[in-house]
Design a protein around this motif. Structure first.
Motif, mmCIF file in Angstrom:
data_model
loop_
_atom_site.group_PDB
_atom_site.id
_atom_site.type_symbol
_atom_site.label_atom_id
_atom_site.label_comp_id
_atom_site.label_asym_id
_atom_site.label_seq_id
_atom_site.Cartn_x
_atom_site.Cartn_y
_atom_site.Cartn_z
ATOM 1 N N ALA A 144 -37.864 -57.430 -32.203
ATOM 2 C CA ALA A 144 -37.446 -57.124 -33.568
ATOM 3 C C ALA A 144 -38.639 -57.312 -34.495
ATOM 4 O O ALA A 144 -39.665 -57.896 -34.133
ATOM 5 C CB ALA A 144 -36.282 -58.015 -34.004
ATOM 6 N N VAL A 145 -38.494 -56.811 -35.720
ATOM 7 C CA VAL A 145 -39.474 -57.034 -36.776
ATOM 8 C C VAL A 145 -38.866 -58.027 -37.751
ATOM 9 O O VAL A 145 -37.746 -57.841 -38.232
ATOM 10 C CB VAL A 145 -39.837 -55.727 -37.500
ATOM 11 C CG1 VAL A 145 -40.721 -56.004 -38.712
ATOM 12 C CG2 VAL A 145 -40.549 -54.777 -36.544
ATOM 13 N N LEU A 146 -39.607 -59.105 -38.026
ATOM 14 C CA LEU A 146 -39.144 -60.167 -38.915
ATOM 15 C C LEU A 146 -39.798 -59.970 -40.278
ATOM 16 O O LEU A 146 -41.028 -59.890 -40.380
ATOM 17 C CB LEU A 146 -39.533 -61.523 -38.330
ATOM 18 C CG LEU A 146 -38.899 -62.774 -38.928
ATOM 19 C CD1 LEU A 146 -37.400 -62.764 -38.736
ATOM 20 C CD2 LEU A 146 -39.496 -64.018 -38.274
ATOM 21 N N LEU A 147 -38.988 -59.878 -41.331
ATOM 22 C CA LEU A 147 -39.505 -59.617 -42.673
ATOM 23 C C LEU A 147 -39.218 -60.812 -43.580
ATOM 24 O O LEU A 147 -38.061 -61.188 -43.783
ATOM 25 C CB LEU A 147 -38.869 -58.356 -43.262
ATOM 26 C CG LEU A 147 -39.255 -58.025 -44.705
ATOM 27 C CD1 LEU A 147 -40.745 -57.723 -44.799
ATOM 28 C CD2 LEU A 147 -38.431 -56.852 -45.235
ATOM 29 N N PHE A 148 -40.301 -61.411 -44.119
ATOM 30 C CA PHE A 148 -40.176 -62.462 -45.125
ATOM 31 C C PHE A 148 -40.380 -61.804 -46.490
ATOM 32 O O PHE A 148 -41.520 -61.585 -46.916
ATOM 33 C CB PHE A 148 -41.216 -63.564 -44.900
ATOM 34 C CG PHE A 148 -40.947 -64.425 -43.695
ATOM 35 C CD1 PHE A 148 -40.175 -65.572 -43.795
ATOM 36 C CD2 PHE A 148 -41.470 -64.084 -42.463
ATOM 37 C CE1 PHE A 148 -39.932 -66.368 -42.689
ATOM 38 C CE2 PHE A 148 -41.241 -64.872 -41.348
ATOM 39 C CZ PHE A 148 -40.463 -66.010 -41.462
ATOM 40 N N ASP A 149 -39.282 -61.474 -47.137
ATOM 41 C CA ASP A 149 -39.376 -60.849 -48.453
ATOM 42 C C ASP A 149 -39.686 -61.921 -49.490
ATOM 43 O O ASP A 149 -39.163 -63.035 -49.412
ATOM 44 C CB ASP A 149 -38.056 -60.143 -48.789
ATOM 45 C CG ASP A 149 -38.278 -58.961 -49.698
ATOM 46 O OD1 ASP A 149 -39.439 -58.711 -50.071
ATOM 47 O OD2 ASP A 149 -37.289 -58.286 -50.059
ATOM 48 N N GLU A 150 -40.520 -61.574 -50.476
ATOM 49 C CA GLU A 150 -40.978 -62.553 -51.473
ATOM 50 C C GLU A 150 -41.562 -63.770 -50.755
ATOM 51 O O GLU A 150 -41.169 -64.918 -50.966
ATOM 52 C CB GLU A 150 -39.832 -62.974 -52.401
ATOM 53 C CG GLU A 150 -39.110 -61.829 -53.067
ATOM 54 C CD GLU A 150 -40.028 -61.015 -53.994
ATOM 55 O OE1 GLU A 150 -41.063 -61.560 -54.446
ATOM 56 O OE2 GLU A 150 -39.723 -59.849 -54.245
ATOM 57 N N ALA A 151 -42.534 -63.516 -49.890
ATOM 58 C CA ALA A 151 -43.039 -64.543 -48.981
ATOM 59 C C ALA A 151 -43.771 -65.670 -49.689
ATOM 60 O O ALA A 151 -43.923 -66.759 -49.122
ATOM 61 C CB ALA A 151 -43.980 -63.901 -47.953
ATOM 62 N N ASP A 152 -44.224 -65.444 -50.936
ATOM 63 C CA ASP A 152 -44.960 -66.516 -51.607
ATOM 64 C C ASP A 152 -44.089 -67.737 -51.850
ATOM 65 O O ASP A 152 -44.592 -68.811 -52.164
ATOM 66 C CB ASP A 152 -45.575 -66.025 -52.915
ATOM 67 C CG ASP A 152 -44.639 -65.151 -53.719
ATOM 68 O OD1 ASP A 152 -44.665 -65.249 -54.941
ATOM 69 O OD2 ASP A 152 -43.880 -64.366 -53.102
ATOM 70 N N ALA A 153 -42.747 -67.603 -51.691
ATOM 71 C CA ALA A 153 -41.866 -68.759 -51.851
ATOM 72 C C ALA A 153 -42.088 -69.786 -50.748
ATOM 73 O O ALA A 153 -41.897 -70.982 -50.965
ATOM 74 C CB ALA A 153 -40.405 -68.307 -51.854
ATOM 75 N N VAL A 154 -42.471 -69.324 -49.555
ATOM 76 C CA VAL A 154 -42.700 -70.268 -48.449
ATOM 77 C C VAL A 154 -44.138 -70.228 -47.941
ATOM 78 O O VAL A 154 -44.566 -71.145 -47.237
ATOM 79 C CB VAL A 154 -41.736 -69.974 -47.262
ATOM 80 C CG1 VAL A 154 -40.334 -70.377 -47.616
ATOM 81 C CG2 VAL A 154 -41.813 -68.523 -46.846
ATOM 82 N N PHE A 155 -44.877 -69.192 -48.269
ATOM 83 C CA PHE A 155 -46.265 -69.080 -47.818
ATOM 84 C C PHE A 155 -47.238 -69.249 -48.990
ATOM 85 O O PHE A 155 -48.343 -68.731 -48.968
ATOM 86 C CB PHE A 155 -46.510 -67.725 -47.155
ATOM 87 C CG PHE A 155 -45.750 -67.531 -45.872
ATOM 88 C CD1 PHE A 155 -46.323 -67.845 -44.658
ATOM 89 C CD2 PHE A 155 -44.455 -67.042 -45.885
ATOM 90 C CE1 PHE A 155 -45.624 -67.669 -43.479
ATOM 91 C CE2 PHE A 155 -43.749 -66.862 -44.710
ATOM 92 C CZ PHE A 155 -44.330 -67.183 -43.509
ATOM 93 N N GLY A 156 -46.782 -69.968 -50.012
ATOM 94 C CA GLY A 156 -47.593 -70.122 -51.210
ATOM 95 C C GLY A 156 -48.766 -71.065 -51.007
ATOM 96 O O GLY A 156 -48.900 -71.741 -49.985
ATOM 97 N N LYS A 157 -49.626 -71.103 -52.019
ATOM 98 C CA LYS A 157 -50.836 -71.913 -51.934
ATOM 99 C C LYS A 157 -50.493 -73.396 -51.936
ATOM 100 O O LYS A 157 -49.573 -73.843 -52.606
ATOM 101 C CB LYS A 157 -51.754 -71.605 -53.118
ATOM 102 C CG LYS A 157 -52.493 -70.284 -52.990
ATOM 103 C CD LYS A 157 -53.557 -70.163 -54.060
ATOM 104 C CE LYS A 157 -54.400 -68.906 -53.827
ATOM 105 N NZ LYS A 157 -55.481 -68.772 -54.819
ATOM 106 N N ARG A 158 -51.293 -74.130 -51.164
ATOM 107 C CA ARG A 158 -51.181 -75.584 -51.194
ATOM 108 C C ARG A 158 -51.826 -76.112 -52.476
ATOM 109 O O ARG A 158 -52.779 -75.530 -52.993
ATOM 110 C CB ARG A 158 -51.857 -76.181 -49.960
ATOM 111 C CG ARG A 158 -51.099 -75.924 -48.680
ATOM 112 C CD ARG A 158 -51.931 -76.231 -47.464
ATOM 113 N NE ARG A 158 -53.001 -75.236 -47.291
ATOM 114 C CZ ARG A 158 -53.843 -75.239 -46.276
ATOM 115 N NH1 ARG A 158 -53.770 -76.174 -45.359
ATOM 116 N NH2 ARG A 158 -54.777 -74.316 -46.186
ATOM 117 N N SER A 159 -51.277 -77.219 -52.939
ATOM 118 C CA SER A 159 -51.747 -77.765 -54.209
ATOM 119 C C SER A 159 -52.268 -79.174 -54.015
ATOM 120 O O SER A 159 -52.078 -79.789 -52.961
ATOM 121 C CB SER A 159 -50.611 -77.764 -55.241
ATOM 122 O OG SER A 159 -49.527 -78.556 -54.766
#
Length: 699
Positions: A547-562
């Motif tokens: 299957a193809v896995l799609l993370f829509d609006e991915a910056d919610a979980v793949f955002g920059k570390r702070s």
């Protein structure tokens, strides 16, 4: 009790009397002659010798027994009977004055290949006493004449099966010998191998009844069917298939070890079907048949007994959720070849008997040879290699998918096509992703995409990578190592409505797989560590699913570390670190979409295979989008969209919404779509975005 009953001796002074009421004799209760051949003949020949032994023992017992002619013998103890027993006690040897030649329940092995009792005893390393006990215990199940004989010899007409004491008497073995009594212990071969049941534990050992399982009796008679207790729990092994050159050595090595003798091995497989395909090839090369088991742990004793009787191996692919009890029992059977396969790593706590732990080679994608074998000549009508390249199915599931594809083609009344194969393959790639993701069955094609040449070329390259990743990263060994997987990860960046989600659906459709859109609300959890657990479940399922896995609006979980300023920052960074590691070992196809590419952490970007930028459409692309959206809509004559494309700066998603609005307006009038409907649809999109409608007065 009738005096003519066969359950006890009658009023005659000796069981050898010709009276109908005499003690049982081997001929009096003999059933009508049977025509038997093969294994049944050999077993009945042995029973004939046992009847002579039992008859001689009856003759000997009844000769000095004053109660032999009592029709109620065995139902009560008379004073005369008690005195007879006291005179005969103690007895150091069983019926010591019986000629030794009558103790012959186990004649010499003639080497007859049909003599299954002898063959079974030799294969399972049973002693002659063990084999004789089996023959004595199963006799009433084959010849009813033994029931009254055993009832008389047990001094109890109701006990018509052999007992421990009677078996030892018939074998001429004193009951006080520790070695003889040990043959009936729970750990002794007869009981440990499931060949004999000693019943009535509350009774003294010598009076406990013996019973042989029906399956063993059937086997000794030549019945080749499996144990009824395993009905529905045994599955056929897949047809062996050719393996990649670098995997053939592993198969040959495993086959050689299997051929040397019983082995217990645990194959950890990367994906369901990987290990089973290897085991099928290795067993075929070793010339050993197998019982493939799929059932509960409480049926393992019957499974092992069946394997021992038939001389086959045991294969268990896919262990239960709590595998410990099953693994412990299977690995303890060192006399049977046991081959286990599961995606989980072997845990030493499962069993005290560690198996040989191996890593099964990965099953290459496509498996064109297996598909061609399963589909037959119909596979020549289309590009089989290109059709099946995205699928990682085992040989068994390929066979089932081929059958399903043929059924679909028959339903459609057409020849088998690539579309039938793709649909059937998707059905076999079952997934638990729907618990955390929304499933989309792609219904679009490349013609539905209106994009500039550069992003369109990148999307086609993405599909190309997904098809050939096993060849490039596996067979050609271009993997970077370090535990990295063979996944394909891409980032789609662009403003909302520029076609990112639609492109993901097109890629999935081109590969012939489903698209799963991850619901972020179902994975993000306020409790520490729960988000990572939810993500791990998703990645694990995606690893084993085509299957193809799609993370829509991915910056919610793949955002920059702070920078860590409080505990929230620390745990947020832990989630990002987990995702970075998990993407490294991912084997599936994952696509990330974002409206703001700058929000994605640079560490994630480095791990991406492709970054596709979706530009906002220019007037020419907007014109193509308007025309594509109206391609299936009834339109009024002279409809004009050039001005719409020039004056309204809308994304592809907004243009589609404008066309839908126009279609509803026209449908309400029961008329074709007019230019005014399209203008109104475009204006509404502007108003929804809070933008000033351009040139409103001119329209």
């Amino acid at each position: 009790m009738s005096t003519s009953s066969l359950s006890s001796p009658s009023s005659s002074s000796s069981p050898s009397s010709s009276s109908s009421s005499q003690a049982p004799s081997p001929t009096a209760a003999r059933p009508r002659d049977l025509v038997a051949t093969g294994p049944a003949r050999c077993l009945l020949d042995r029973l004939a010798g046992l009847r002579q032994t039992a008859s001689a023992l009856v003759e000997h017992r009844s000769a000095g027994d004053p109660t032999a002619s009592d029709p109620l013998r065995g139902l009560y103890m008379s004073e005369e009977a008690v005195r007879h027993l006291l005179r005969a006690w103690p007895r150091a040897e069983p019926d010591a004055d019986v000629p030794p030649e009558v103790w012959a329940p186990w004649p010499e092995d003639t080497g007859d290949p049909d003599d299954r009792l002898a063959r079974t005893a030799a294969r399972l390393h049973l002693t002659e006493l063990d084999a004789a006990v089996l023959l004595i215990a199963l006799a009433p199940d084959l010849d009813r004449a033994f029931e009254p004989l055993y009832g008389y010899l047990n001094d109890d007409v109701s006990r018509r099966r052999a007992t421990v004491g009677l078996a030892l008497d018939l074998c001429g073995v004193p009951a006080h010998l520790p070695d003889a009594r040990a043959r009936f212990h729970l750990a002794a071969p007869l009981r440990a191998l499931g060949l004999l049941t000693v019943e009535e534990d509350e009774r003294p050992l010598l009076t406990r009844s013996l019973r042989v399982p029906d399956r063993l009796t059937a086997h000794l008679l030549g019945d080749a069917s499996s144990d009824a207790a395993l009905l529905g729990l045994l599955r056929a092994m897949p047809v062996p298939q050719p393996h990649a050159e670098h995997d053939e050595g592993f198969v040959r090595q495993l086959a050689a070890r299997i051929g040397e003798g019983p082995i217990t091995a645990y194959l950890r497989e990367h994906r369901e079907g990987d290990a089973l395909a290897v085991l099928a090839s290795a067993l075929c090369a070793a010339g050993l048949d197998a019982l493939r088991f799929s059932g509960p742990a409480d049926r393992v004793p019957q499974l092992l007994r069946e394997a021992r009787l038939s001389g086959r191996a045991v294969v268990v692919s896919g262990l239960p959720e709590q595998p410990g009890p099953m693994v412990a029992e299977l690995t303890a059977a060192t006399d049977v070849t046991v081959l286990l396969a599961d995606p989980r790593p072997y845990d030493p706590q499962w069993s005290a008997h560690d198996p040989l732990v191996l890593q099964a080679p990965r099953l290459p994608a496509g498996g064109t040879a297996a598909w061609r074998t399963a589909l037959g000549p119909a596979a020549d009508a289309f590009d089989l290699a290109g059709t099946v390249a995205p699928y990682h199915l085992g040989a068994e599931r390929i066979g089932r998918a081929a059958q399903a594809a043929a059924t679909l083609a028959a339903f459609d009344g057409t020849a088998l096509t690539a579309a039938h194969v793709r649909l059937a393959a998707r059905q076999q790639s079952a997934s638990g992703l729907e618990q955390h993701a929304r499933r989309i069955r792609p219904a679009v094609t490349w013609q539905d995409l209106v994009l500039p040449g550069a992003p369109l070329a990148q999307l086609r390259e993405l599909a190309l990578r997904a098809r050939h990743r096993d060849r490039v990263l596996g067979a050609w060994r271009l993997s970077a190592g370090g535990g990295r997987g063979r996944g394909v990860v891409g980032l789609f960046a662009g403003e909302s409505g520029t076609g990112k989600t639609l492109s993901a659906e097109v890629v999935a459709a081109d590969l012939g797989v489903d698209l799963y859109v991850v619901q972020l609300s179902s994975i993000v959890d306020k409790y520490v560590g729960e988000t990572e657990k939810n993500l791990e479940r998703i990645f694990t399922e995606a690893d084993r699913t085509d299957a193809v896995l799609l993370f829509d609006e991915a910056d919610a979980v793949f955002g920059k570390r702070s920078e860590v300023k409080d505990s929230h920052d620390r745990y947020a960074n832990m989630e990002s670190a987990y995702l970075l590691q998990r993407l490294e070992s991912f084997d599936g196809i994952a696509l990330l979409t974002t409206n703001l590419r700058a929000n994605i952490d640079d560490a994630f970007t480095r791990r991406l295979d492709l970054v596709v930028d979706f530009p906002f459409p220019d007037p020419g692309q907007r014109l193509a989008l308007w025309r594509h959206g109206l391609s299936h809509v009834p339109r009024a004559d002279g409809i004009e969209v050039d001005g719409l494309a020039r004056d309204f700066e809308l994304s592809g998603g907004a243009i589609r919404s404008a066309v839908v609005t126009a279609a509803y307006l026209a449908a309400g009038r029961d008329e074709p779509v007019a230019t005014g409907d399209l203008v109104e649809g475009a204006r509404r999109e502007y108003r929804k975005a809070g933008r000033l409608v351009p040139g409103e007065a001119s329209w």
